[in-house]
Design an enzyme around this catalytic site. Sequence first.
Site, PDB file in Angstrom:
ATOM      1  N   HIS A   1      51.663  48.171  22.994  1.00 34.10           N
ATOM      2  CA  HIS A   1      51.920  49.492  23.581  1.00 34.10           C
ATOM      3  C   HIS A   1      53.012  50.128  22.717  1.00 34.10           C
ATOM      4  O   HIS A   1      54.195  49.831  22.872  1.00 34.10           O
ATOM      5  CB  HIS A   1      52.373  49.304  25.035  1.00 34.10           C
ATOM      6  CG  HIS A   1      52.764  50.577  25.714  1.00 34.10           C
ATOM      7  ND1 HIS A   1      51.887  51.299  26.500  1.00 34.10           N
ATOM      8  CD2 HIS A   1      53.934  51.266  25.727  1.00 34.10           C
ATOM      9  CE1 HIS A   1      52.520  52.365  26.970  1.00 34.10           C
ATOM     10  NE2 HIS A   1      53.760  52.384  26.517  1.00 34.10           N
TER      11      HIS A   1
ATOM     12  N   CYS B   1      59.351  57.844  28.155  1.00 37.26           N
ATOM     13  CA  CYS B   1      59.743  57.038  29.301  1.00 37.26           C
ATOM     14  C   CYS B   1      60.950  57.720  29.906  1.00 37.26           C
ATOM     15  O   CYS B   1      61.964  57.900  29.243  1.00 37.26           O
ATOM     16  CB  CYS B   1      60.087  55.609  28.903  1.00 37.26           C
ATOM     17  SG  CYS B   1      60.709  54.652  30.309  1.00 37.26           S
TER      18      CYS B   1
ATOM     19  N   HIS C   1      55.149  53.191  20.670  1.00 39.40           N
ATOM     20  CA  HIS C   1      55.627  54.585  20.690  1.00 39.40           C
ATOM     21  C   HIS C   1      56.027  54.954  19.263  1.00 39.40           C
ATOM     22  O   HIS C   1      56.441  54.096  18.478  1.00 39.40           O
ATOM     23  CB  HIS C   1      56.827  54.741  21.630  1.00 39.40           C
ATOM     24  CG  HIS C   1      56.440  54.827  23.078  1.00 39.40           C
ATOM     25  ND1 HIS C   1      56.515  55.986  23.807  1.00 39.40           N
ATOM     26  CD2 HIS C   1      55.954  53.887  23.924  1.00 39.40           C
ATOM     27  CE1 HIS C   1      56.094  55.763  25.046  1.00 39.40           C
ATOM     28  NE2 HIS C   1      55.754  54.496  25.147  1.00 39.40           N
TER      29      HIS C   1
ATOM     30  N   ARG D   1      48.982  58.903  32.073  1.00 47.13           N
ATOM     31  CA  ARG D   1      50.086  58.238  32.793  1.00 47.13           C
ATOM     32  C   ARG D   1      51.372  58.307  31.961  1.00 47.13           C
ATOM     33  O   ARG D   1      52.292  59.048  32.267  1.00 47.13           O
ATOM     34  CB  ARG D   1      49.710  56.780  33.099  1.00 47.13           C
ATOM     35  CG  ARG D   1      50.604  56.120  34.148  1.00 47.13           C
ATOM     36  CD  ARG D   1      51.946  55.644  33.622  1.00 47.13           C
ATOM     37  NE  ARG D   1      51.827  54.618  32.576  1.00 47.13           N
ATOM     38  CZ  ARG D   1      52.856  54.146  31.885  1.00 47.13           C
ATOM     39  NH1 ARG D   1      54.089  54.603  32.118  1.00 47.13           N
ATOM     40  NH2 ARG D   1      52.683  53.254  30.942  1.00 47.13           N
ATOM     41  N   ASP D   2      51.436  57.566  30.861  1.00 43.47           N
ATOM     42  CA  ASP D   2      52.680  57.497  30.099  1.00 43.47           C
ATOM     43  C   ASP D   2      53.057  58.875  29.556  1.00 43.47           C
ATOM     44  O   ASP D   2      54.233  59.243  29.483  1.00 43.47           O
ATOM     45  CB  ASP D   2      52.511  56.502  28.938  1.00 43.47           C
ATOM     46  CG  ASP D   2      53.832  55.912  28.479  1.00 43.47           C
ATOM     47  OD1 ASP D   2      54.885  56.463  28.840  1.00 43.47           O
ATOM     48  OD2 ASP D   2      53.818  54.917  27.735  1.00 43.47           O
TER      49      ASP D   2
ATOM     50  N   ASN E   1      53.748  58.123  22.885  1.00 48.30           N
ATOM     51  CA  ASN E   1      53.034  56.961  22.372  1.00 48.30           C
ATOM     52  C   ASN E   1      52.476  57.305  20.997  1.00 48.30           C
ATOM     53  O   ASN E   1      52.473  58.469  20.596  1.00 48.30           O
ATOM     54  CB  ASN E   1      51.846  56.652  23.286  1.00 48.30           C
ATOM     55  CG  ASN E   1      52.272  56.351  24.701  1.00 48.30           C
ATOM     56  OD1 ASN E   1      52.407  57.244  25.506  1.00 48.30           O
ATOM     57  ND2 ASN E   1      52.504  55.097  24.989  1.00 48.30           N
TER      58      ASN E   1
HETATM   59  N1  COA Z   1      55.155  53.863  46.038  1.00 46.78           N
HETATM   60  C1  COA Z   1      55.597  54.646  47.041  1.00 46.78           C
HETATM   61  N2  COA Z   1      56.655  54.365  47.801  1.00 46.78           N
HETATM   62  C2  COA Z   1      57.303  53.218  47.558  1.00 46.78           C
HETATM   63  C3  COA Z   1      56.909  52.360  46.516  1.00 46.78           C
HETATM   64  C4  COA Z   1      55.800  52.707  45.746  1.00 46.78           C
HETATM   65  N3  COA Z   1      55.354  51.951  44.750  1.00 46.78           N
HETATM   66  N4  COA Z   1      57.739  51.312  46.481  1.00 46.78           N
HETATM   67  C5  COA Z   1      58.631  51.493  47.480  1.00 46.78           C
HETATM   68  N5  COA Z   1      58.359  52.640  48.122  1.00 46.78           N
HETATM   69  C6  COA Z   1      59.071  53.196  49.271  1.00 46.78           C
HETATM   70  C7  COA Z   1      59.292  52.157  50.357  1.00 46.78           C
HETATM   71  O1  COA Z   1      58.163  52.117  51.208  1.00 46.78           O
HETATM   72  C8  COA Z   1      60.530  52.666  51.020  1.00 46.78           C
HETATM   73  O2  COA Z   1      60.186  53.728  51.882  1.00 46.78           O
HETATM   74  P1  COA Z   1      60.942  53.955  53.273  1.00 46.78           P
HETATM   75  O3  COA Z   1      62.369  54.233  52.900  1.00 46.78           O
HETATM   76  O4  COA Z   1      60.243  55.131  53.859  1.00 46.78           O
HETATM   77  O5  COA Z   1      60.771  52.687  54.028  1.00 46.78           O
HETATM   78  C9  COA Z   1      61.332  53.254  49.860  1.00 46.78           C
HETATM   79  O6  COA Z   1      60.386  53.556  48.846  1.00 46.78           O
HETATM   80  C10 COA Z   1      62.393  52.323  49.308  1.00 46.78           C
HETATM   81  O7  COA Z   1      61.785  51.058  48.990  1.00 46.78           O
HETATM   82  P2  COA Z   1      62.422  50.071  47.920  1.00 46.78           P
HETATM   83  O8  COA Z   1      61.574  48.862  47.860  1.00 46.78           O
HETATM   84  O9  COA Z   1      63.885  49.900  48.260  1.00 46.78           O
HETATM   85  O10 COA Z   1      62.235  50.843  46.563  1.00 46.78           O
HETATM   86  P3  COA Z   1      63.345  51.429  45.580  1.00 46.78           P
HETATM   87  O11 COA Z   1      63.976  52.615  46.174  1.00 46.78           O
HETATM   88  O12 COA Z   1      64.222  50.307  45.140  1.00 46.78           O
HETATM   89  O13 COA Z   1      62.460  51.919  44.341  1.00 46.78           O
HETATM   90  C11 COA Z   1      60.590  51.611  42.866  1.00 46.78           C
HETATM   91  C12 COA Z   1      61.772  50.961  43.559  1.00 46.78           C
HETATM   92  C13 COA Z   1      59.986  50.584  41.957  1.00 46.78           C
HETATM   93  C14 COA Z   1      59.580  52.028  43.909  1.00 46.78           C
HETATM   94  C15 COA Z   1      61.036  52.893  42.098  1.00 46.78           C
HETATM   95  O14 COA Z   1      62.184  52.599  41.350  1.00 46.78           O
HETATM   96  C16 COA Z   1      59.958  53.386  41.187  1.00 46.78           C
HETATM   97  O15 COA Z   1      58.926  53.893  41.628  1.00 46.78           O
HETATM   98  N6  COA Z   1      60.127  53.273  39.851  1.00 46.78           N
HETATM   99  C17 COA Z   1      59.088  53.649  38.922  1.00 46.78           C
HETATM  100  C18 COA Z   1      59.651  53.843  37.552  1.00 46.78           C
HETATM  101  C19 COA Z   1      58.577  54.210  36.567  1.00 46.78           C
HETATM  102  O16 COA Z   1      57.452  54.504  36.890  1.00 46.78           O
HETATM  103  N7  COA Z   1      58.946  54.220  35.289  1.00 46.78           N
HETATM  104  C20 COA Z   1      58.067  54.589  34.259  1.00 46.78           C
HETATM  105  C21 COA Z   1      57.025  53.572  33.967  1.00 46.78           C
HETATM  106  S1  COA Z   1      57.596  52.311  32.874  1.00 46.78           S
HETATM  107 ZN    ZN Z   2      55.281  53.646  27.070  1.00 46.06          ZN
END
Ligand code: COA
Ligand code: ZN
Length: 329
Positions: free
Chosen positions: A223, A256, A225, A28-29, A265
Amino acid sequence: MRDEGRTGLGPGILRFPSTISIREVGPRDGLQNEDPLPIEDRVRLIDALSGTGLRRIEVGAFVHPDAIPAMSGSEEVLARIRRMPDVSYSALVPNVRGMERALVAEVDEVEVVVSASDTHNRKNVRRSTDESLSGIVEILELAGAAGIPVEGVVATAFGCPYEGDVDPSRVAHIASFLLAAGCSGVAFGDTTGMATPTRIQAVLDAFDVESPGELPRERVTMHLHNTRGTGLANLLWSVLQGVTRFDSSVGGLGGCPYAPGATGNIVTEDAVHMLQDMGIDCGVDLDRLLACARLAETLVGRTLPSQVLRAGPRLPPGQPPGWIQTSQR
Ligand code: COA
Ligand code: ZN
Protein backbone atom coordinates in the site's frame (compact mmCIF):
# COMPACT_ATOMS: atom_id res chain seq x y z
CA MET A 1 10.07 -12.47 -23.67
CA ARG A 2 8.04 -15.12 -21.90
CA ASP A 3 9.37 -17.60 -19.45
CA GLU A 4 7.19 -19.77 -17.23
CA GLY A 5 4.32 -17.31 -17.26
CA ARG A 6 6.55 -14.33 -16.67
CA THR A 7 7.67 -11.55 -18.91
CA GLY A 8 10.99 -9.80 -18.78
CA LEU A 9 13.61 -7.74 -20.50
CA GLY A 10 16.44 -9.79 -21.88
CA PRO A 11 17.20 -13.38 -21.07
CA GLY A 12 17.47 -13.92 -17.35
CA ILE A 13 18.07 -10.27 -16.53
CA LEU A 14 14.74 -9.07 -15.20
CA ARG A 15 11.74 -11.21 -14.46
CA PHE A 16 8.29 -9.75 -14.18
CA PRO A 17 5.03 -11.51 -13.31
CA SER A 18 2.52 -11.70 -16.16
CA THR A 19 -0.27 -10.18 -14.08
CA ILE A 20 -0.60 -7.69 -11.24
CA SER A 21 -3.73 -7.27 -9.13
CA ILE A 22 -4.62 -3.71 -8.26
CA ARG A 23 -7.00 -2.72 -5.51
CA GLU A 24 -8.44 0.70 -6.17
CA VAL A 25 -8.54 2.58 -2.86
CA GLY A 26 -9.43 6.08 -4.08
CA PRO A 27 -13.04 5.92 -2.84
CA ARG A 28 -11.70 5.24 0.68
CA ASP A 29 -8.09 6.35 1.20
CA GLY A 30 -8.52 9.15 -1.31
CA LEU A 31 -11.88 10.56 -0.36
CA GLN A 32 -11.34 10.23 3.41
CA ASN A 33 -9.00 13.18 3.15
CA GLU A 34 -11.30 15.38 1.11
CA ASP A 35 -14.24 17.51 2.09
CA PRO A 36 -17.09 15.01 2.37
CA LEU A 37 -18.67 14.26 -0.99
CA PRO A 38 -22.39 13.59 -1.33
CA ILE A 39 -23.18 9.86 -1.28
CA GLU A 40 -24.33 10.02 -4.90
CA ASP A 41 -20.90 11.31 -6.00
CA ARG A 42 -19.11 8.52 -4.13
CA VAL A 43 -21.45 6.02 -5.78
CA ARG A 44 -20.87 7.59 -9.19
CA LEU A 45 -17.09 7.27 -8.86
CA ILE A 46 -17.28 3.66 -7.66
CA ASP A 47 -19.70 2.67 -10.43
CA ALA A 48 -17.38 4.23 -13.01
CA LEU A 49 -14.41 2.36 -11.54
CA SER A 50 -16.41 -0.89 -11.65
CA GLY A 51 -16.51 -0.55 -15.43
CA THR A 52 -12.74 -0.31 -15.95
CA GLY A 53 -11.81 -3.94 -15.38
CA LEU A 54 -10.52 -3.32 -11.85
CA ARG A 55 -11.44 -6.40 -9.81
CA ARG A 56 -11.08 -5.00 -6.31
CA ILE A 57 -12.34 -1.66 -5.02
CA GLU A 58 -12.18 -0.37 -1.44
CA VAL A 59 -15.39 1.60 -1.31
CA GLY A 60 -15.50 3.05 2.18
CA ALA A 61 -14.67 2.76 5.86
CA PHE A 62 -16.74 1.80 8.90
CA VAL A 63 -15.06 4.21 11.23
CA HIS A 64 -16.52 6.75 13.64
CA PRO A 65 -18.24 9.49 11.64
CA ASP A 66 -16.63 12.16 13.83
CA ALA A 67 -13.16 10.71 13.17
CA ILE A 68 -13.54 10.70 9.39
CA PRO A 69 -16.64 12.63 8.33
CA ALA A 70 -16.00 11.88 4.64
CA MET A 71 -16.54 8.17 5.27
CA SER A 72 -19.87 8.49 7.06
CA GLY A 73 -22.69 6.84 5.18
CA SER A 74 -20.53 4.01 3.85
CA GLU A 75 -23.52 1.69 4.42
CA GLU A 76 -25.53 3.77 1.99
CA VAL A 77 -22.69 3.77 -0.53
CA LEU A 78 -22.59 -0.03 -0.47
CA ALA A 79 -26.36 -0.22 -0.77
CA ARG A 80 -26.48 2.10 -3.77
CA ILE A 81 -23.54 1.04 -5.93
CA ARG A 82 -24.17 -1.23 -8.89
CA ARG A 83 -22.31 -4.33 -7.85
CA MET A 84 -20.59 -6.10 -10.69
CA PRO A 85 -20.33 -9.86 -10.17
CA ASP A 86 -16.61 -10.01 -10.93
CA VAL A 87 -15.66 -7.09 -8.67
CA SER A 88 -14.95 -7.45 -4.96
CA TYR A 89 -16.09 -4.48 -2.87
CA SER A 90 -14.22 -4.05 0.40
CA ALA A 91 -14.12 -1.60 3.28
CA LEU A 92 -11.73 -0.62 6.02
CA VAL A 93 -12.67 -1.41 9.61
CA PRO A 94 -10.80 -0.21 12.69
CA ASN A 95 -12.59 -2.22 15.41
CA VAL A 96 -15.32 -4.74 16.20
CA ARG A 97 -18.08 -2.13 15.86
CA GLY A 98 -16.77 -1.37 12.38
CA MET A 99 -16.77 -5.05 11.50
CA GLU A 100 -20.38 -5.41 12.63
CA ARG A 101 -21.37 -2.51 10.39
CA ALA A 102 -19.42 -3.99 7.49
CA LEU A 103 -21.27 -7.29 7.80
CA VAL A 104 -24.66 -5.58 7.76
CA ALA A 105 -23.57 -3.68 4.64
CA GLU A 106 -22.58 -6.99 3.01
CA VAL A 107 -19.04 -6.16 2.02
CA ASP A 108 -17.13 -8.83 0.11
CA GLU A 109 -13.88 -8.32 2.05
CA VAL A 110 -12.52 -6.11 4.81
CA GLU A 111 -9.22 -4.43 5.54
CA VAL A 112 -8.37 -4.16 9.20
CA VAL A 113 -5.73 -1.61 10.01
CA VAL A 114 -3.14 -1.46 12.76
CA SER A 115 -0.11 0.83 12.84
CA ALA A 116 3.34 -0.54 13.60
CA SER A 117 4.05 2.75 15.35
CA ASP A 118 2.28 2.98 18.69
CA THR A 119 1.99 6.77 18.47
CA HIS A 120 0.36 6.67 15.05
CA ASN A 121 -2.00 3.91 16.18
CA ARG A 122 -3.09 5.95 19.19
CA LYS A 123 -3.74 9.02 17.03
CA ASN A 124 -5.55 6.95 14.44
CA VAL A 125 -7.72 4.65 16.53
CA ARG A 126 -7.14 5.82 20.14
CA ARG A 127 -5.49 2.68 21.41
CA SER A 128 -2.09 1.03 21.52
CA THR A 129 -0.87 -1.29 18.79
CA ASP A 130 -1.23 -4.25 21.17
CA GLU A 131 -4.79 -3.27 22.04
CA SER A 132 -5.65 -3.10 18.34
CA LEU A 133 -4.10 -6.52 17.75
CA SER A 134 -6.21 -8.03 20.55
CA GLY A 135 -9.33 -6.53 18.94
CA ILE A 136 -8.41 -8.02 15.60
CA VAL A 137 -8.88 -11.54 16.94
CA GLU A 138 -12.55 -10.79 17.61
CA ILE A 139 -12.92 -9.11 14.21
CA LEU A 140 -11.55 -12.27 12.58
CA GLU A 141 -14.04 -14.44 14.47
CA LEU A 142 -16.96 -12.35 13.23
CA ALA A 143 -15.62 -12.30 9.68
CA GLY A 144 -14.79 -15.99 9.72
CA ALA A 145 -18.33 -16.90 10.76
CA ALA A 146 -19.63 -14.86 7.82
CA GLY A 147 -17.05 -16.20 5.37
CA ILE A 148 -15.55 -12.76 4.73
CA PRO A 149 -11.78 -12.58 4.08
CA VAL A 150 -9.87 -10.08 6.20
CA GLU A 151 -6.63 -8.49 5.13
CA GLY A 152 -4.42 -7.11 7.87
CA VAL A 153 -2.94 -3.74 6.98
CA VAL A 154 0.22 -2.76 8.86
CA ALA A 155 0.30 1.04 8.64
CA THR A 156 3.47 3.11 9.06
CA ALA A 157 5.40 -0.01 7.99
CA PHE A 158 8.28 2.01 6.54
CA GLY A 159 8.39 4.94 8.92
CA CYS A 160 6.16 7.07 11.12
CA PRO A 161 5.71 10.84 11.01
CA TYR A 162 5.80 10.91 14.84
CA GLU A 163 8.32 8.20 15.75
CA GLY A 164 10.59 8.25 12.69
CA ASP A 165 12.07 4.95 11.59
CA VAL A 166 10.07 1.87 12.48
CA ASP A 167 12.03 -1.30 13.15
CA PRO A 168 11.36 -3.73 10.26
CA SER A 169 11.38 -6.63 12.73
CA ARG A 170 8.48 -5.00 14.60
CA VAL A 171 6.59 -4.70 11.31
CA ALA A 172 7.37 -8.33 10.52
CA HIS A 173 6.26 -9.42 13.97
CA ILE A 174 2.89 -7.69 13.57
CA ALA A 175 2.42 -9.12 10.06
CA SER A 176 3.24 -12.57 11.37
CA PHE A 177 0.69 -12.15 14.20
CA LEU A 178 -1.99 -11.09 11.69
CA LEU A 179 -1.42 -14.09 9.44
CA ALA A 180 -1.31 -16.50 12.37
CA ALA A 181 -4.57 -15.00 13.67
CA GLY A 182 -6.27 -15.83 10.38
CA CYS A 183 -5.88 -12.85 8.04
CA SER A 184 -6.03 -13.88 4.39
CA GLY A 185 -3.07 -11.64 3.64
CA VAL A 186 -1.13 -8.66 4.88
CA ALA A 187 -0.61 -5.22 3.41
CA PHE A 188 2.39 -3.12 4.28
CA GLY A 189 1.27 0.48 4.39
CA ASP A 190 3.62 3.28 3.48
CA THR A 191 1.19 5.66 5.15
CA THR A 192 3.27 8.80 4.70
CA GLY A 193 5.46 7.89 1.75
CA MET A 194 8.62 7.15 3.74
CA ALA A 195 9.51 3.97 1.84
CA THR A 196 12.35 3.52 -0.59
CA PRO A 197 13.28 0.25 -2.31
CA THR A 198 15.84 -0.62 0.39
CA ARG A 199 13.27 -0.13 3.15
CA ILE A 200 10.80 -2.33 1.29
CA GLN A 201 13.48 -4.97 1.02
CA ALA A 202 14.27 -4.64 4.73
CA VAL A 203 10.64 -5.35 5.69
CA LEU A 204 10.38 -8.36 3.35
CA ASP A 205 13.72 -9.67 4.65
CA ALA A 206 12.65 -9.14 8.26
CA PHE A 207 9.54 -11.17 7.64
CA ASP A 208 11.55 -13.98 6.10
CA VAL A 209 13.69 -14.02 9.26
CA GLU A 210 10.67 -13.82 11.57
CA SER A 211 8.74 -16.64 9.89
CA PRO A 212 10.90 -18.39 7.31
CA GLY A 213 8.88 -19.54 4.32
CA GLU A 214 5.57 -18.40 5.80
CA LEU A 215 4.92 -15.28 3.77
CA PRO A 216 4.21 -16.38 0.24
CA ARG A 217 4.52 -13.23 -1.81
CA GLU A 218 0.99 -13.79 -3.20
CA ARG A 219 -0.34 -12.86 0.24
CA VAL A 220 1.51 -9.55 0.35
CA THR A 221 0.03 -6.25 -0.74
CA MET A 222 2.03 -3.07 -0.93
CA HIS A 223 0.00 0.00 0.00
CA LEU A 224 2.18 2.79 -1.33
CA HIS A 225 1.92 6.56 -1.15
CA ASN A 226 3.80 8.90 -3.44
CA THR A 227 4.47 11.60 -0.86
CA ARG A 228 8.16 11.84 -1.73
CA GLY A 229 8.04 10.67 -5.31
CA THR A 230 9.25 7.14 -4.59
CA GLY A 231 5.93 5.43 -5.33
CA LEU A 232 6.54 3.76 -8.69
CA ALA A 233 10.15 2.94 -7.81
CA ASN A 234 8.84 1.15 -4.72
CA LEU A 235 6.23 -0.62 -6.80
CA LEU A 236 8.79 -1.79 -9.33
CA TRP A 237 11.15 -2.98 -6.61
CA SER A 238 8.31 -4.88 -4.93
CA VAL A 239 7.38 -6.50 -8.25
CA LEU A 240 10.96 -7.67 -8.66
CA GLN A 241 10.70 -9.24 -5.20
CA GLY A 242 7.62 -11.20 -6.28
CA VAL A 243 4.87 -8.95 -4.90
CA THR A 244 1.85 -8.92 -7.21
CA ARG A 245 -0.78 -7.03 -5.21
CA PHE A 246 -0.88 -3.25 -4.93
CA ASP A 247 -3.17 -0.53 -3.66
CA SER A 248 -3.45 2.65 -5.67
CA SER A 249 -5.88 5.45 -6.11
CA VAL A 250 -7.46 6.93 -9.18
CA GLY A 251 -6.10 10.36 -10.00
CA GLY A 252 -3.80 10.07 -6.98
CA LEU A 253 -6.56 10.93 -4.53
CA GLY A 254 -5.45 10.14 -1.05
CA GLY A 255 -3.69 10.72 2.19
CA CYS A 256 -4.11 9.99 5.85
CA PRO A 257 -5.85 12.49 8.11
CA TYR A 258 -3.67 11.46 11.08
CA ALA A 259 -0.36 11.68 9.27
CA PRO A 260 0.83 15.25 8.70
CA GLY A 261 2.00 15.86 5.16
CA ALA A 262 0.72 12.57 3.81
CA THR A 263 -0.38 12.88 0.20
CA GLY A 264 -2.04 10.55 -2.22
CA ASN A 265 -1.54 6.90 -2.92
CA ILE A 266 0.37 5.95 -6.02
CA VAL A 267 -1.78 6.87 -9.00
CA THR A 268 -3.73 3.95 -10.46
CA GLU A 269 -3.51 5.12 -14.06
CA ASP A 270 0.22 5.92 -13.80
CA ALA A 271 0.88 2.43 -12.40
CA VAL A 272 -1.34 0.69 -14.96
CA HIS A 273 0.20 2.69 -17.80
CA MET A 274 3.72 1.66 -16.77
CA LEU A 275 2.87 -1.96 -16.04
CA GLN A 276 0.93 -2.47 -19.27
CA ASP A 277 3.87 -1.18 -21.28
CA MET A 278 6.07 -3.69 -19.47
CA GLY A 279 3.76 -6.45 -20.70
CA ILE A 280 2.18 -6.93 -17.28
CA ASP A 281 -1.57 -7.35 -17.41
CA CYS A 282 -3.65 -5.50 -14.79
CA GLY A 283 -6.94 -6.30 -16.51
CA VAL A 284 -7.72 -2.60 -16.74
CA ASP A 285 -8.91 -0.49 -19.67
CA LEU A 286 -6.63 2.55 -19.46
CA ASP A 287 -8.94 4.88 -21.39
CA ARG A 288 -11.84 4.13 -19.06
CA LEU A 289 -9.58 4.56 -16.07
CA LEU A 290 -8.48 7.97 -17.32
CA ALA A 291 -12.14 8.92 -17.66
CA CYS A 292 -12.55 7.96 -13.98
CA ALA A 293 -9.58 10.13 -13.04
CA ARG A 294 -11.19 13.04 -14.87
CA LEU A 295 -14.42 12.36 -13.01
CA ALA A 296 -12.53 12.26 -9.68
CA GLU A 297 -11.03 15.68 -10.44
CA THR A 298 -14.46 17.07 -11.23
CA LEU A 299 -15.97 15.63 -8.06
CA VAL A 300 -13.29 16.95 -5.70
CA GLY A 301 -12.94 20.18 -7.67
CA ARG A 302 -9.17 20.30 -7.94
CA THR A 303 -6.31 19.09 -10.10
CA LEU A 304 -5.07 15.70 -8.94
CA PRO A 305 -1.43 14.50 -9.10
CA SER A 306 -2.01 12.00 -11.93
CA GLN A 307 0.71 12.38 -14.52
CA VAL A 308 -0.69 10.21 -17.30
CA LEU A 309 -3.92 12.19 -17.05
CA ARG A 310 -1.92 15.38 -17.79
CA ALA A 311 0.49 14.04 -20.41
CA GLY A 312 -1.72 11.33 -21.93
CA PRO A 313 -0.51 7.80 -22.57
CA ARG A 314 2.86 7.42 -24.31
CA LEU A 315 1.09 6.23 -27.47
CA PRO A 316 -1.77 7.91 -29.29
CA PRO A 317 -5.29 6.72 -28.43
CA GLY A 318 -6.34 3.54 -30.19
CA GLN A 319 -2.88 2.03 -30.09
CA PRO A 320 -2.80 -0.61 -27.39
CA PRO A 321 -0.23 0.27 -24.74
CA GLY A 322 2.77 -2.04 -24.81
CA TRP A 323 2.36 -2.77 -28.53
CA ILE A 324 6.14 -2.65 -29.01
CA GLN A 325 7.25 -6.18 -28.30
CA THR A 326 9.80 -6.33 -25.49
CA SER A 327 11.93 -8.53 -27.75
CA GLN A 328 12.21 -5.67 -30.29
CA ARG A 329 13.80 -3.25 -27.86
N1 COA B 1 -18.26 3.09 13.81
C1 COA B 1 -19.18 3.88 14.40
N2 COA B 1 -19.20 4.16 15.71
C2 COA B 1 -18.26 3.60 16.47
C3 COA B 1 -17.26 2.78 15.92
C4 COA B 1 -17.28 2.53 14.55
N3 COA B 1 -16.38 1.76 13.95
N4 COA B 1 -16.44 2.38 16.90
C5 COA B 1 -16.91 2.92 18.05
N5 COA B 1 -18.01 3.65 17.78
C6 COA B 1 -18.83 4.39 18.73
C7 COA B 1 -19.18 3.54 19.95
O1 COA B 1 -20.35 2.79 19.68
C8 COA B 1 -19.36 4.58 21.00
O2 COA B 1 -20.63 5.18 20.85
P1 COA B 1 -21.50 5.64 22.11
O3 COA B 1 -20.67 6.70 22.78
O4 COA B 1 -22.75 6.16 21.50
O5 COA B 1 -21.67 4.42 22.94
C9 COA B 1 -18.31 5.63 20.64
O6 COA B 1 -18.05 5.46 19.26
C10 COA B 1 -17.03 5.51 21.43
O7 COA B 1 -16.53 4.17 21.32
P2 COA B 1 -15.00 3.82 21.53
O8 COA B 1 -14.84 2.36 21.38
O9 COA B 1 -14.55 4.46 22.82
O10 COA B 1 -14.31 4.49 20.29
P3 COA B 1 -13.26 5.69 20.25
O11 COA B 1 -13.93 6.96 20.57
O12 COA B 1 -12.07 5.30 21.05
O13 COA B 1 -12.86 5.73 18.70
C11 COA B 1 -12.39 4.59 16.64
C12 COA B 1 -12.16 4.64 18.14
C13 COA B 1 -11.53 3.50 16.09
C14 COA B 1 -13.85 4.26 16.38
C15 COA B 1 -12.10 5.97 15.99
O14 COA B 1 -10.87 6.45 16.46
C16 COA B 1 -12.05 5.87 14.50
O15 COA B 1 -13.07 5.67 13.83
N6 COA B 1 -10.86 6.01 13.87
C17 COA B 1 -10.73 5.84 12.44
C18 COA B 1 -9.46 6.45 11.95
C19 COA B 1 -9.30 6.26 10.46
O16 COA B 1 -10.18 5.84 9.75
N7 COA B 1 -8.12 6.60 9.96
C20 COA B 1 -7.84 6.52 8.59
C21 COA B 1 -7.66 5.14 8.09
S1 COA B 1 -6.03 4.53 8.35
ZN1 ZN C 1 -2.96 4.94 2.76
